[in-house]
Structure formats: structure tokens, C-alpha cells
Design a protein around this motif. Structure first.
Motif, PDB file in Angstrom:
ATOM      1  N   ARG A  42       5.123  20.238  -3.459  1.00  0.00           N
ATOM      2  CA  ARG A  42       5.736  18.970  -3.073  1.00  0.00           C
ATOM      3  C   ARG A  42       4.711  18.056  -2.430  1.00  0.00           C
ATOM      4  NH1 ARG A  42      10.485  21.022   0.383  1.00  0.00           N
ATOM      5  NH2 ARG A  42       9.735  19.303   1.629  1.00  0.00           N
ATOM      6  N   ASP A  45       5.738  14.822   2.263  1.00  0.00           N
ATOM      7  CA  ASP A  45       7.080  14.253   2.308  1.00  0.00           C
ATOM      8  C   ASP A  45       7.280  13.562   3.650  1.00  0.00           C
ATOM      9  OD1 ASP A  45       7.976  16.153   4.233  1.00  0.00           O
ATOM     10  OD2 ASP A  45       8.772  17.464   2.701  1.00  0.00           O
ATOM     11  N   GLN A 100       5.561   6.165  -1.289  1.00  0.00           N
ATOM     12  CA  GLN A 100       6.921   6.636  -0.989  1.00  0.00           C
ATOM     13  C   GLN A 100       7.855   5.480  -0.644  1.00  0.00           C
ATOM     14  OE1 GLN A 100       8.387   9.768  -0.925  1.00  0.00           O
ATOM     15  NE2 GLN A 100      10.293   8.836  -0.251  1.00  0.00           N
TER      16      GLN A 100
END
Length: 174
Positions: A42, A45, A100
Motif C-alpha cells: 500500500r 496512506d 492523494q
């Protein structure tokens, strides 16, 4: 008849590769069952994100019905910050956050001109304040890795305060 030798050969190859340590130990040689396949890492985040304003000038205050003003001076500078990172990682966290949140933040922002703003404190407000500064995005960040058993582990974490480009003025009761 040609099909049978291929299946047997593929099954034997997986058993041989497992035996010498090349194939994953979790490989299953039964037809239709393969090794454990994890999703990709991932990576970074972000969570707990919110916007706030950062004063770059002392606030100006006044009582109900008065007009107050504030001057945002040319040359005032502020910088984005990234905590918890290792050497050289702050700019990577910054870039990943831009992607993001789909916004262009400023690593460092300098006010390019002097600006004065006035505001009349409403009669419904006992005392009011006028502020000048920038808008900031606060966020917590994690850098994650996926383990061979497909669980995710946080490797590093921290907080970031990312400066939006541009001058902001705002008013309120504090």
C-alpha cells in the motif's frame, strides 16, 4: 494424450522447485490451486485529515460595530512540515500527499505583496478578530509494507502540515 504429460510435468516441476527452496513453501501443486498472492504494498496512506488556518500576522480585534483591519506584509514566509520521516523522505511524503489530495501544496510559500483587509464586527458579535495567513492541510501518514502472509505492517508514521499556496484572511470570535 498430449495434455496428460504437460499437467504431470508442471506438477512435478512445482514439487521439485518447492523441494529446493525456489517456489514458495505455501505453493499447492493440486490443479487449480496456486501460491498465496498478496496485493501490492500500500505504501503511503493518509488519515485524520482536516484543514485549518495558520496566522502569519498578529490578529486584529475589535468590539461590536467597530471596523478593524489587518495588513498582510510582503515577504512573510511559511513552510510545510513533515514529522516522523527518515532523511530525504519528507519530500516523498509531501509528493504522495499532493497526489492523494489532488492539490498542489507549497513546500515553502512567501507572500508576494502587501495586502490590507478591513472588516466591520457585526452588532451580533460582542468582540471579533481578523486574521491573515495561509490555509494548511493537517494529516497523519503511514508507510506500510505487505508481509509474505499478506498482512500489512506500518514501518513508519508521522504527521504533516502542508501549506496551500495563497494568501488567506478570515474573521471570527477568536
Amino acid at each position: 494424450m498430449r495434455l496428460a504429460p504437460r499437467i504431470i510435468t508442471a506438477g512435478c516441476a512445482a514439487v521439485v522447485l518447492t523441494g529446493i527452496g525456489i517456489a514458495p513453501a505455501s505453493a499447492d501443486t493440486r490443479e487449480g490451486v496456486g501460491p498465496l498472492v498478496c496485493p501490492p504494498d500500500r505504501g503511503y496512506d493518509f488519515s485524520g485529515s482536516h484543514n485549518y488556518y495558520r496566522d502569519m500576522e498578529p490578529r486584529s480585534g475589535g468590539d461590536s460595530g467597530t471596523t478593524i483591519s489587518i495588513t498582510f506584509h510582503k515577504g512573510k514566509t511559511t513552510t510545510s512540515t513533515v514529522g516522523g520521516s527518515i532523511s530525504g523522505e519528507a519530500k516523498v511524503v509531501f509528493a504522495k500527499a499532493e497526489a492523494q489530495f489532488d492539490y498542489h501544496f507549497a513546500w515553502q510559500w512567501t507572500n508576494s505583496s502587501t495586502y490590507t483587509w478591513s472588516w466591520k464586527v457585526p452588532d451580533t458579535m460582542r468582540h471579533g478578530y481578523l486574521h491573515a495567513g495561509v490555509k494548511v492541510k493537517y494529516t497523519k501518514w503511514n508507510y506500510n509494507e505487505t508481509r509474505p502472509d499478506c498482512t500489512t505492517r506500518v514501518i513508519r508514521s508521522g504527521e504533516a502540515r502542508l501549506v496551500y499556496e495563497g494568501r488567506e484572511t478570515w474573521h471570527g470570535t477568536n
